[in-house]
Design a protein around this motif. Sequence first.
Motif, PDB file in Angstrom:
ATOM      1  N   ALA A   1      46.918   9.898  33.564  1.00 39.48           N
ATOM      2  CA  ALA A   1      46.735   8.722  32.706  1.00 39.48           C
ATOM      3  C   ALA A   1      48.048   7.979  32.477  1.00 39.48           C
ATOM      4  CB  ALA A   1      46.130   9.141  31.377  1.00 39.48           C
ATOM      5  N   TYR A   2      48.825   7.800  33.550  1.00 35.72           N
ATOM      6  CA  TYR A   2      50.106   7.104  33.436  1.00 35.72           C
ATOM      7  C   TYR A   2      50.227   6.059  34.529  1.00 35.72           C
ATOM      8  CZ  TYR A   2      51.526  10.888  30.348  1.00 35.72           C
ATOM      9  OH  TYR A   2      51.587  11.778  29.316  1.00 35.72           O
ATOM     10  N   VAL A   3      50.929   4.977  34.200  1.00 38.71           N
ATOM     11  CA  VAL A   3      51.267   3.943  35.181  1.00 38.71           C
ATOM     12  C   VAL A   3      52.781   3.969  35.336  1.00 38.71           C
ATOM     13  CG1 VAL A   3      51.362   1.466  35.614  1.00 38.71           C
ATOM     14  CG2 VAL A   3      49.295   2.482  34.689  1.00 38.71           C
TER      15      VAL A   3
ATOM     16  N   TYR B   1      53.113  -1.941  39.885  1.00 40.46           N
ATOM     17  CA  TYR B   1      52.489  -0.885  39.103  1.00 40.46           C
ATOM     18  C   TYR B   1      51.850   0.117  40.057  1.00 40.46           C
ATOM     19  CZ  TYR B   1      52.972  -4.218  35.287  1.00 40.46           C
ATOM     20  OH  TYR B   1      53.468  -5.094  34.365  1.00 40.46           O
ATOM     21  N   VAL B   2      52.106   1.400  39.841  1.00 45.10           N
ATOM     22  CA  VAL B   2      51.569   2.461  40.688  1.00 45.10           C
ATOM     23  C   VAL B   2      50.978   3.542  39.796  1.00 45.10           C
ATOM     24  CG1 VAL B   2      52.113   4.231  42.407  1.00 45.10           C
ATOM     25  CG2 VAL B   2      53.233   2.008  42.526  1.00 45.10           C
ATOM     26  N   MET B   3      49.842   4.077  40.231  1.00 48.49           N
ATOM     27  CA  MET B   3      49.160   5.102  39.434  1.00 48.49           C
ATOM     28  C   MET B   3      48.579   6.177  40.331  1.00 48.49           C
ATOM     29  SD  MET B   3      45.968   4.489  36.893  1.00 48.49           S
ATOM     30  CE  MET B   3      45.280   5.815  35.936  1.00 48.49           C
TER      31      MET B   3
ATOM     32  N   THR C   1      46.428  17.348  48.532  1.00 51.66           N
ATOM     33  CA  THR C   1      46.163  15.940  48.822  1.00 51.66           C
ATOM     34  C   THR C   1      46.358  15.137  47.547  1.00 51.66           C
ATOM     35  OG1 THR C   1      44.602  16.515  50.548  1.00 51.66           O
ATOM     36  CG2 THR C   1      44.430  14.299  49.644  1.00 51.66           C
ATOM     37  N   HIS C   2      47.047  13.992  47.675  1.00 54.38           N
ATOM     38  CA  HIS C   2      47.332  13.119  46.543  1.00 54.38           C
ATOM     39  C   HIS C   2      47.016  11.683  46.923  1.00 54.38           C
ATOM     40  CE1 HIS C   2      49.487  16.335  44.464  1.00 54.38           C
ATOM     41  NE2 HIS C   2      49.958  16.644  45.664  1.00 54.38           N
ATOM     42  N   THR C   3      46.698  10.880  45.917  1.00 57.54           N
ATOM     43  CA  THR C   3      46.411   9.460  46.119  1.00 57.54           C
ATOM     44  C   THR C   3      47.239   8.646  45.145  1.00 57.54           C
ATOM     45  OG1 THR C   3      44.171   9.932  46.848  1.00 57.54           O
ATOM     46  CG2 THR C   3      44.582   7.706  46.076  1.00 57.54           C
ATOM     47  N   LEU C   4      47.756   7.524  45.619  1.00 56.95           N
ATOM     48  CA  LEU C   4      48.469   6.572  44.775  1.00 56.95           C
ATOM     49  C   LEU C   4      47.791   5.218  44.891  1.00 56.95           C
ATOM     50  CD1 LEU C   4      52.146   7.452  45.712  1.00 56.95           C
ATOM     51  CD2 LEU C   4      50.911   8.137  43.646  1.00 56.95           C
TER      52      LEU C   4
END
Length: 73
Positions: free
Chosen positions: A52-54, A45-47, A29-32
């Motif tokens: 710790a990256y944008v 902008y997506v993280m 499972t992943h979240t953006l």
Amino acid sequence: MRKLDADTSGYGLDDPEIVVTFETSEGSTHTLLVGDLTASKAQRYVMDPSRAYVFLVDIGYVSQFTGTVSSYR
């Protein structure tokens, strides 16, 4: 890709407009978090909150996530 310090407020990621959570075929499972538009209005902008990256993502890829839940059925 830009490595962050602790402050994400300048990117609209503290209170993101869109949060996408998905599961891969392997079961991960992943979240953006999708934040503000850039100054050019061509990207957002997506993280991934686990990193710790944008990232800058073309608005065409992100705009498909602005529909209602029924739009994705």
